[in-house]
Design a protein around this motif. Structure first.
Motif, short mmCIF file in Angstrom:
data_model
loop_
_atom_site.label_atom_id
_atom_site.label_comp_id
_atom_site.label_asym_id
_atom_site.label_seq_id
_atom_site.Cartn_x
_atom_site.Cartn_y
_atom_site.Cartn_z
N SER A 192 -0.33 8.21 -0.86
CA SER A 192 -1.09 7.03 -1.24
C SER A 192 -2.04 7.37 -2.38
O SER A 192 -2.70 8.41 -2.36
N SER A 244 -3.61 11.39 0.85
CA SER A 244 -4.26 10.15 0.41
C SER A 244 -5.26 10.49 -0.69
O SER A 244 -6.15 11.33 -0.49
N PHE A 266 -9.23 4.70 4.63
CA PHE A 266 -7.93 4.95 4.02
C PHE A 266 -7.52 6.42 4.03
O PHE A 266 -6.53 6.78 3.40
N GLY A 267 -8.26 7.26 4.73
CA GLY A 267 -7.88 8.66 4.88
C GLY A 267 -7.94 9.48 3.61
O GLY A 267 -7.31 10.55 3.51
N ARG A 326 -9.51 -3.61 6.25
CA ARG A 326 -9.86 -2.44 5.44
C ARG A 326 -10.37 -2.85 4.06
O ARG A 326 -11.32 -2.26 3.54
N GLN A 373 1.48 3.03 -2.97
CA GLN A 373 1.85 3.76 -1.75
C GLN A 373 3.36 3.69 -1.53
O GLN A 373 3.99 2.66 -1.82
N LYS A 433 0.76 4.19 7.05
CA LYS A 433 -0.36 4.96 7.57
C LYS A 433 -1.71 4.48 7.03
O LYS A 433 -2.70 4.45 7.77
N TRP A 434 -1.76 4.15 5.74
CA TRP A 434 -3.04 3.80 5.10
C TRP A 434 -2.96 2.46 4.38
O TRP A 434 -3.62 2.27 3.36
#
Length: 677
Positions: free
Chosen positions: A584, A553, A509-510, A663, A649, A656-657
């Motif tokens: 996020s 994030s 998830f960065g 995930r 988010q 993006k995530w």
């Protein structure tokens, strides 16, 4: 030193900037000006000519003309060589200019001091002779330290051979580190002015600790004397958290400017224990005793307080009815006693609360007003000490008219810090002890090395680590003061996710940033924490409610304070609403549904919620809140309650995530304890 070469390998010179050291964040790096005037005055107070035998100038004339000088490193306990023209420093004597090979990679001299690059040394021609500084030269204002003569045939030792050694040069860890400071930040925010708060000092941390201990004891005495109960467990710690949500005072720990002054958190927790503290009984006999105890206490309380006659009648009638039921029901079950107790509390508690209202509000008001007095005393003493070192208060910096968007950086302190008095430092087995005036702070040696790394990455005013031990002592003392007086008190304020979950959050998830952490329990090098003054030197970005990112994030695992969690949800939603860049927040909160907390209901109904999952009770772990002092084998413990994970988010952050099924599967797997994964 500006830079160092160890065993012939150059270590880049430290820079001053808003970004993290060692990260390419697009911010211009500048050499530290203080490094140009260190240790150049001889012991007699004057300056020696280049040909004299004093330690600073005891070098060949060619090196002196090239700007080289010889100094003594107190931290490394060995001599080094510094070039005041290029800000370069070496452990070994630099080669003579005649012995240097031409740099064929820079034939035009672009990287020379006067060239476009501005940072290299031109291979030819040799620089002009440096002028001999006069006694009034302000570039060289620090007294030098005599360099002891080296014994004939003695081989220079490496840093690791000395006691303290270089904080940046340590032997490799013989265990897997529980942090990852190589992760660069993906968080951007608007440039902000530095803090004008006074820097932490050990003597002031002792004074703060004494005042907080006194405040805790007064709180216990007031609860016992006025209400006949002990102060609710952890309620003082939750009061500190709740007050800082609304506090605009000058102390980073104690509240001093809050509206309203009556804390709803403290008021509610005291009321919950009136007339007696109720805990879930284990056996039928315990349930019977607790019912009798509550009825008796309610009768005594309503008779001793000034209240309306109608309330007294209602409470007395229900109490007598309960006593009659107890005499008749000799074979009642466990559930019968619990049901009867719940009925009695529903009937009596509103009247008891009204009878105790003014007294409980008086307790809350007394504690808050005492806190205000202590903050004033600490602040005055703090500046009294600083003024002895000719350090004075500054006016707040004006807001930047057009703030730049920059990678997030740690809290910067505008008020300089005096040299902290000597701190004793000792390591035994796997523990490190730091002693100031007979008072010892201890932590695991692994956490001590962790603080060294954070300090090196983030501290801008102490490149030689002169104040490092003092600031570590202040940091540990501050958190010891915050935790409380009793064993394991405050541990819930510092619990952290396990390493496996952090690794997954970053990889999938960065995530690069923790919203609720401390230098002691952080996994990433960028995080928010409660105390900006002690923690800023170790990378803290300050309290999360005062942090306004534009993108990034984040992981958020807040302490269990309902008011703080509610304020967190409001803050995150405002940030997500205002930013159109990827943003996020992955929030971890306890799954309390009996009754559900306000924060939980707001999160589940948020328009920015993308998904929620639950880590089941006893099927996931947390790291101990006292991980900096507990044994390594006791670091993790299984959670007795479920943990709710909610993804907040905006559109760009979701793109993006986003929490895709793949995930989520990886995150669930990372949460499993090793014995069940």
């Amino acid at each position: 030193m500006a830079s160092s070469e160890i065993a012939g390998q150059a270590v880049p010179a430290p820079v001053i900037g808003h970004g993290e050291a060692g990260e390419d964040q697009g911010i211009e790096a500048v050499s530290h000006p203080e490094l140009e005037r260190q240790n150049s005055q001889n012991s007699s107070g004057g300056f020696s000519s280049p040909g004299s035998p004093d330690p600073v100038h005891d070098l060949p004339m060619e090196l002196l003309q090239a700007g080289w000088r010889k100094f003594w490193s107190k931290r490394e306990n060995r001599p080094y060589y510094f070039n005041k023209l290029t800000n370069q420093s070496l452990w070994e004597m630099p080669p003579l200019p005649s012995q240097q090979l031409p740099d064929l990679s820079d034939p035009l001299g672009i990287n020379s001091p006067g060239g476009v690059g501005g940072g290299g040394v031109a291979p030819a021609p040799a620089p002009a002779p440096a002028p001999i500084p006069a006694n009034t030269d302000t570039r060289m204002s620090r007294p030098s330290i005599e360099i002891p003569p080296a014994a004939v045939g003695e081989k220079r030792r490496a840093s690791s051979d000395f006691g303290m050694g270089s904080p940046a040069k340590r032997a490799a860890f013989n265990y897997s580190p529980f942090w990852n400071f190589d992760v660069p930040t993906n968080v951007f925010f608007h440039e902000r002015p530095p803090s004008i708060s006074p820097p932490p000092l050990p003597e002031l941390e002792i004074l703060r600790h004494q005042n907080v201990v006194k405040l805790r004891r007064v709180y216990q005495e007031l609860c016992h004397a006025r209400e006949g109960i002990d102060a609710p467990v952890e309620s003082f710690n939750r009061w500190l958290l709740e007050r800082k949500v609304v506090d605009t005072g000058i102390d980073s720990m104690l509240p001093s400017k809050c509206t309203p002054e009556i804390s709803q958190s403290m008021y509610r927790e005291i009321m919950n224990d009136i007339p007696v503290k109720l805990i879930k009984p284990k056996y039928t006999g315990d349930a019977r005793k607790q019912l009798f105890k509550y009825a008796e206490a309610a009768k005594v309380m309503i008779e001793s307080r000034g209240t309306i006659s109608e309330s007294r009648k209602i409470v007395k009638w229900n109490v007598e009815d309960t006593f009659g039921w107890l005499r008749k029901q000799q074979n009642a079950s466990y559930e019968d006693f619990l049901e009867r107790l719940a009925h009695l509390k529903r009937q009596c508690q509103p009247h008891l609360t009204e009878a105790a209202k003014s007294s409980v509000e008086g307790i809350c008001s007394k504690i808050y007003n005492m806190s205000c007095e202590f903050v004033k005393k600490i602040h005055e003493k703090h500046w009294e000490v600083l003024k002895e070192h000719n350090i004075h208060e500054k006016d707040p910096f004006p807001e930047l008219p057009v703030p730049r968007k920059v990678p997030c950086y740690s809290v910067q302190m505008a008020i300089p810090s005096p040299r902290i008095q000597p701190i004793e430092h000792q390591t035994e087995n796997e523990m490190t002890f730091i002693r100031y005036k007979g008072e010892t702070m201890n932590l695991n040696s692994s956490h001590f090395h962790k603080l060294e790394q954070l300090y090196k990455l983030n501290c801008r005013d102490d490149m030689r680590f002169d104040n490092f031990l003092g600031r570590v002592w202040c940091l540990i003392k501050r958190y010891q003061t915050c935790f409380g007086l009793h064993s394991q008190e405050g541990a819930c304020l510092q619990g952290a996710l396990p390493v496996s979950v952090f690794e997954c959050l970053h990889r999938v998830f960065g995530v690069t940033f923790e919203c609720f952490a401390s230098p002691l329990n952080c996994y990433f090098r960028q995080y928010c924490s409660a105390f900006y003054d002690t923690d800023g030197y170790f990378g803290s970005r300050g309290p999360v409610l005062n942090f306004y990112p534009l993108s990034g994030s984040f992981e958020a695992n807040p302490p269990f304070s309902e008011e703080l969690m509610e304020a967190m949800v409001d803050h995150f939603e405002n940030l997500l609403m205002e930013s159109h860049e990827p943003l996020s927040f992955i929030v971890f909160i306890p799954e309390w549904r009996d009754p559900p907390t306000e924060a939980l209901m707001r999160l589940e109904s948020s328009r920015f919620k993308r998904r929620q999952i639950t880590f089941p009770a006893f099927e996931h772990q947390y790291r101990d809140g006292f991980q900096h002092v507990c044994p390594k084998q006791d670091m993790n413990y299984k959670s007795a309650h479920g943990t709710l994970v909610i993804f907040l988010q905006n559109e760009a952050g979701f793109a993006k995530w986003g929490p895709t099924p793949e995930r989520i599967k990886e995150l669930m797997l990372s949460s499993k304890p090793r014995d069940t994964a």
